[in-house]
Write an enzyme that holds these catalytic residues in place. Sequence first.
Site, PDB file in Angstrom:
ATOM      1  N   LYS A  97      -4.685 -42.524 -34.625  1.00 22.40           N
ATOM      2  CA  LYS A  97      -3.955 -41.315 -34.230  1.00 22.40           C
ATOM      3  C   LYS A  97      -3.328 -40.655 -35.456  1.00 22.40           C
ATOM      4  CE  LYS A  97      -0.538 -39.284 -31.174  1.00 22.40           C
ATOM      5  NZ  LYS A  97       0.219 -39.347 -29.944  1.00 22.40           N
ATOM      6  N   HIS A 103      -6.556 -36.412 -16.654  1.00 25.99           N
ATOM      7  CA  HIS A 103      -5.345 -35.699 -16.208  1.00 25.99           C
ATOM      8  C   HIS A 103      -5.514 -35.143 -14.797  1.00 25.99           C
ATOM      9  CE1 HIS A 103      -3.281 -34.965 -20.331  1.00 25.99           C
ATOM     10  NE2 HIS A 103      -2.746 -35.980 -19.699  1.00 25.99           N
ATOM     11  N   ASN A 161      -7.767 -36.201 -26.982  1.00 20.83           N
ATOM     12  CA  ASN A 161      -7.825 -35.938 -25.538  1.00 20.83           C
ATOM     13  C   ASN A 161      -9.093 -36.472 -24.888  1.00 20.83           C
ATOM     14  OD1 ASN A 161      -5.345 -34.503 -25.354  1.00 20.83           O
ATOM     15  ND2 ASN A 161      -6.330 -32.791 -26.394  1.00 20.83           N
ATOM     16  N   LYS A 169       4.929 -34.696 -30.730  1.00 15.61           N
ATOM     17  CA  LYS A 169       5.014 -33.903 -29.492  1.00 15.61           C
ATOM     18  C   LYS A 169       6.187 -34.396 -28.656  1.00 15.61           C
ATOM     19  CE  LYS A 169       0.161 -32.606 -28.734  1.00 15.61           C
ATOM     20  NZ  LYS A 169      -0.971 -32.746 -27.804  1.00 15.61           N
ATOM     21  N   GLU A 217      -5.414 -46.707 -23.938  1.00 10.71           N
ATOM     22  CA  GLU A 217      -5.324 -45.780 -25.085  1.00 10.71           C
ATOM     23  C   GLU A 217      -5.815 -46.471 -26.365  1.00 10.71           C
ATOM     24  OE1 GLU A 217      -4.694 -42.633 -24.758  1.00 10.71           O
ATOM     25  OE2 GLU A 217      -3.314 -42.324 -23.087  1.00 10.71           O
ATOM     26  N   HIS A 240      -9.197 -37.352 -21.256  1.00  7.81           N
ATOM     27  CA  HIS A 240      -8.007 -36.766 -20.646  1.00  7.81           C
ATOM     28  C   HIS A 240      -8.296 -35.522 -19.810  1.00  7.81           C
ATOM     29  CE1 HIS A 240      -6.014 -39.620 -23.202  1.00  7.81           C
ATOM     30  NE2 HIS A 240      -4.812 -39.244 -22.817  1.00  7.81           N
ATOM     31  N   ARG A 255      -7.334 -32.447 -33.684  1.00 10.27           N
ATOM     32  CA  ARG A 255      -6.429 -33.260 -32.870  1.00 10.27           C
ATOM     33  C   ARG A 255      -6.886 -33.342 -31.414  1.00 10.27           C
ATOM     34  NH1 ARG A 255       0.217 -33.755 -32.970  1.00 10.27           N
ATOM     35  NH2 ARG A 255       0.296 -35.184 -31.210  1.00 10.27           N
ATOM     36  N   GLU A 291      -2.656 -29.294 -33.340  1.00 11.03           N
ATOM     37  CA  GLU A 291      -3.785 -29.279 -32.402  1.00 11.03           C
ATOM     38  C   GLU A 291      -4.541 -27.957 -32.372  1.00 11.03           C
ATOM     39  OE1 GLU A 291      -3.098 -31.778 -28.925  1.00 11.03           O
ATOM     40  OE2 GLU A 291      -4.382 -30.476 -27.762  1.00 11.03           O
ATOM     41  N   HIS A 341      -1.325 -43.635 -15.962  1.00  8.94           N
ATOM     42  CA  HIS A 341      -1.983 -42.756 -16.930  1.00  8.94           C
ATOM     43  C   HIS A 341      -3.233 -43.421 -17.532  1.00  8.94           C
ATOM     44  CE1 HIS A 341      -2.373 -39.679 -20.003  1.00  8.94           C
ATOM     45  NE2 HIS A 341      -2.430 -40.632 -20.919  1.00  8.94           N
ATOM     46  N   ARG A 359      20.575 -27.133 -32.375  1.00  4.79           N
ATOM     47  CA  ARG A 359      19.348 -26.754 -33.126  1.00  4.79           C
ATOM     48  C   ARG A 359      18.700 -27.934 -33.836  1.00  4.79           C
ATOM     49  NH1 ARG A 359      22.289 -22.088 -34.404  1.00  4.79           N
ATOM     50  NH2 ARG A 359      21.647 -20.400 -33.027  1.00  4.79           N
TER      51      ARG A 359
HETATM   52  N1  LIG Z   1       4.244 -37.401 -27.063  1.00 10.07           N
HETATM   53  C1  LIG Z   1       3.006 -37.808 -26.957  1.00 10.07           C
HETATM   54  O1  LIG Z   1       2.183 -37.608 -27.850  1.00 10.07           O
HETATM   55  C2  LIG Z   1       2.603 -38.568 -25.741  1.00 10.07           C
HETATM   56  C3  LIG Z   1       1.383 -39.248 -25.718  1.00 10.07           C
HETATM   57  C4  LIG Z   1       1.063 -39.982 -24.588  1.00 10.07           C
HETATM   58  C5  LIG Z   1       1.920 -40.007 -23.494  1.00 10.07           C
HETATM   59  N2  LIG Z   1       3.099 -39.315 -23.559  1.00 10.07           N
HETATM   60  C6  LIG Z   1       4.034 -39.329 -22.431  1.00 10.07           C
HETATM   61  O2  LIG Z   1       4.467 -40.664 -22.239  1.00 10.07           O
HETATM   62  C7  LIG Z   1       4.866 -40.819 -20.877  1.00 10.07           C
HETATM   63  C8  LIG Z   1       4.335 -42.132 -20.361  1.00 10.07           C
HETATM   64  O3  LIG Z   1       4.862 -43.165 -21.152  1.00 10.07           O
HETATM   65  P1  LIG Z   1       4.997 -44.657 -20.624  1.00 10.07           P
HETATM   66  O4  LIG Z   1       3.720 -45.090 -20.048  1.00 10.07           O
HETATM   67  O5  LIG Z   1       5.617 -45.418 -21.718  1.00 10.07           O
HETATM   68  O6  LIG Z   1       5.961 -44.463 -19.366  1.00 10.07           O
HETATM   69  P2  LIG Z   1       7.507 -44.772 -19.084  1.00 10.07           P
HETATM   70  O7  LIG Z   1       8.355 -44.367 -20.216  1.00 10.07           O
HETATM   71  O8  LIG Z   1       7.790 -44.166 -17.770  1.00 10.07           O
HETATM   72  O9  LIG Z   1       7.539 -46.365 -18.952  1.00 10.07           O
HETATM   73  C9  LIG Z   1       6.864 -46.985 -17.899  1.00 10.07           C
HETATM   74  C10 LIG Z   1       7.815 -47.898 -17.093  1.00 10.07           C
HETATM   75  O10 LIG Z   1       8.111 -49.066 -17.861  1.00 10.07           O
HETATM   76  C11 LIG Z   1       9.525 -49.249 -17.952  1.00 10.07           C
HETATM   77  N3  LIG Z   1       9.736 -49.936 -19.215  1.00 10.07           N
HETATM   78  C12 LIG Z   1       9.675 -49.402 -20.456  1.00 10.07           C
HETATM   79  N4  LIG Z   1       9.747 -50.369 -21.383  1.00 10.07           N
HETATM   80  C13 LIG Z   1       9.891 -51.539 -20.706  1.00 10.07           C
HETATM   81  C14 LIG Z   1       9.980 -52.886 -21.125  1.00 10.07           C
HETATM   82  N5  LIG Z   1       9.896 -53.232 -22.409  1.00 10.07           N
HETATM   83  N6  LIG Z   1      10.129 -53.836 -20.169  1.00 10.07           N
HETATM   84  C15 LIG Z   1      10.141 -53.500 -18.840  1.00 10.07           C
HETATM   85  N7  LIG Z   1      10.017 -52.227 -18.392  1.00 10.07           N
HETATM   86  C16 LIG Z   1       9.891 -51.265 -19.329  1.00 10.07           C
HETATM   87  C17 LIG Z   1      10.079 -47.867 -17.826  1.00 10.07           C
HETATM   88  O11 LIG Z   1      11.430 -47.888 -17.406  1.00 10.07           O
HETATM   89  C18 LIG Z   1       9.156 -47.248 -16.795  1.00 10.07           C
HETATM   90  O12 LIG Z   1       9.562 -47.656 -15.513  1.00 10.07           O
HETATM   91  C19 LIG Z   1       4.336 -39.616 -20.127  1.00 10.07           C
HETATM   92  O13 LIG Z   1       5.418 -38.776 -19.793  1.00 10.07           O
HETATM   93  C20 LIG Z   1       3.419 -38.923 -21.128  1.00 10.07           C
HETATM   94  O14 LIG Z   1       3.415 -37.527 -20.970  1.00 10.07           O
HETATM   95  C21 LIG Z   1       3.442 -38.610 -24.652  1.00 10.07           C
HETATM   96 ZN   LIG Z   2      -3.074 -40.472 -22.907  1.00 12.38          ZN
END
Ligand SMILES: NC(=O)c1ccc[n+]([C@@H]2O[C@H](COP(=O)([O-])OP(=O)(O)OC[C@H]3O[C@@H](n4cnc5c(N)ncnc54)[C@H](O)[C@@H]3O)[C@@H](O)[C@H]2O)c1
Ligand SMILES: [Zn+2]
Length: 367
Positions: free
Chosen positions: A228, A253, A246, A138, A180, A249, A242, A238, A268, A116
């Site tokens: 943000k 998306h 988007n 999130k 972003e 997006h 909030r 949201e 992305h 939990r």
């Molecule tokens: N929670 C939220 O508010 C929120 C907001 C935006 C995006 N997201 C989520 O974030 C995700 C995308 O995040 P991302 O772009 O960081 O993707 P990711 O975590 O997949 O990282 C991208 C790639 O970079 C590699 N990597 C990470 N750090 C590294 C480093 N320092 N050196 C070398 N390689 C490295 C990872 O292994 C991966 O292959 C999506 O799932 C999306 O839904 C969440």
């Molecule tokens: Zn985004």
Amino acid sequence: MKTIQSDNYQIHIGNDADFWECFNAFVSAEKFSRKLIVVDENTSVHCLPLLLAKTEAASWPVIAIKSGEQNKNLATCEQIWAQMMDLQLDRKSLVINLGGGVIGDMSGFCAATFKRGIYFLQMPTTLLSQVDASIGGKLGVDFKTIKNSIGVFKNPEAVFTCPDFLQTLPFAELRSGYSEIIKHALIGAEVLWADLQQLDINTLNSKEVPLPQTPDWDDLIYRSLMVKQTVVAQDPFETGLRKILNFGHTIGHALESHALESPEPLLHGEAIAIGMICESWIAFAQKQLLEQDFKAFYSLLLKQIPSKKISEEAIPELIALMQQDKKNENGLINFTFVPKAGKANFNQNAPIPLIAESLHRYNTLLS
Ligand SMILES: NC(=O)c1ccc[n+]([C@@H]2O[C@H](COP(=O)([O-])OP(=O)(O)OC[C@H]3O[C@@H](n4cnc5c(N)ncnc54)[C@H](O)[C@@H]3O)[C@@H](O)[C@H]2O)c1
Ligand SMILES: [Zn+2]
């Protein structure tokens, strides 16, 4: 080190001695019984060594999972939960999520639900997670091909953001995160938007090592996060404001999902950049954005983020994907429009033919 105070946790940004001292003091707090690090196959190689060098982390157990969005699912959560169970983590344990948004969202979700809820902190290692995903509470995973459809809202105990991790990030991922930053500038920081006109992320393409001091990463990350944070603080769940996060997006998306089935997937940030251009064209077409501002928006976006032609045959499928967007209300596709840099209006709509035309107009900007 720079610090942002969120409602009930702090976000620290830096790479100096103060930053690591602050991290070490934080994790040593008595309220935490045990520490656990969660990494993916890349951050285990590229980021864990720095953490081990600067902290006592060498004695903490590590869970390593496969990297990539395709592993952001309940099957991977089961692996994480099983290992948490094997390690006999108790309710006072602290999970350190060392990775990009995939690790932050998924391992954060695992921590928030294990017994939990146990403590966790975010240590984001991609630019996207440093300027966006690591804050806002999130957490979750993808389910039955729908992104982020299972999850919870829960804030971490703290966020520790070190730009040094960006040194090893592939350039395309760095640029994806930059998209972003542009978004945050457009929706809420006019001065940042003006400053971005002086920067060119593509000058870093040569992948100089170490990563150049300019731009001032701490400053850029801080200013982006402030946009943000200010928005999330006013509307954590949201219900209204909030939604401005988007911007780009709704169309972005749809492009991202559509590209998943193509041999050339879009990152992305690349999809969101196209989304911001198309959505701004719709705002312009509906007289909610001046032509000169629309030109300024698309000029910067096209220069900074790679432009990829949208297949005209794909437009009906893209519209169908937008119609499934979870932000929609009363059967209308929901947008955020930016009427001028630094301002945003949420809950905006447009007729379907105009949305389709925006995709076509985007293509004409490329030729
Ligand atoms: N929670 C939220 O508010 C929120 C907001 C935006 C995006 N997201 C989520 O974030 C995700 C995308 O995040 P991302 O772009 O960081 O993707 P990711 O975590 O997949 O990282 C991208 C790639 O970079 C590699 N990597 C990470 N750090 C590294 C480093 N320092 N050196 C070398 N390689 C490295 C990872 O292994 C991966 O292959 C999506 O799932 C999306 O839904 C969440
Ligand atoms: Zn985004």
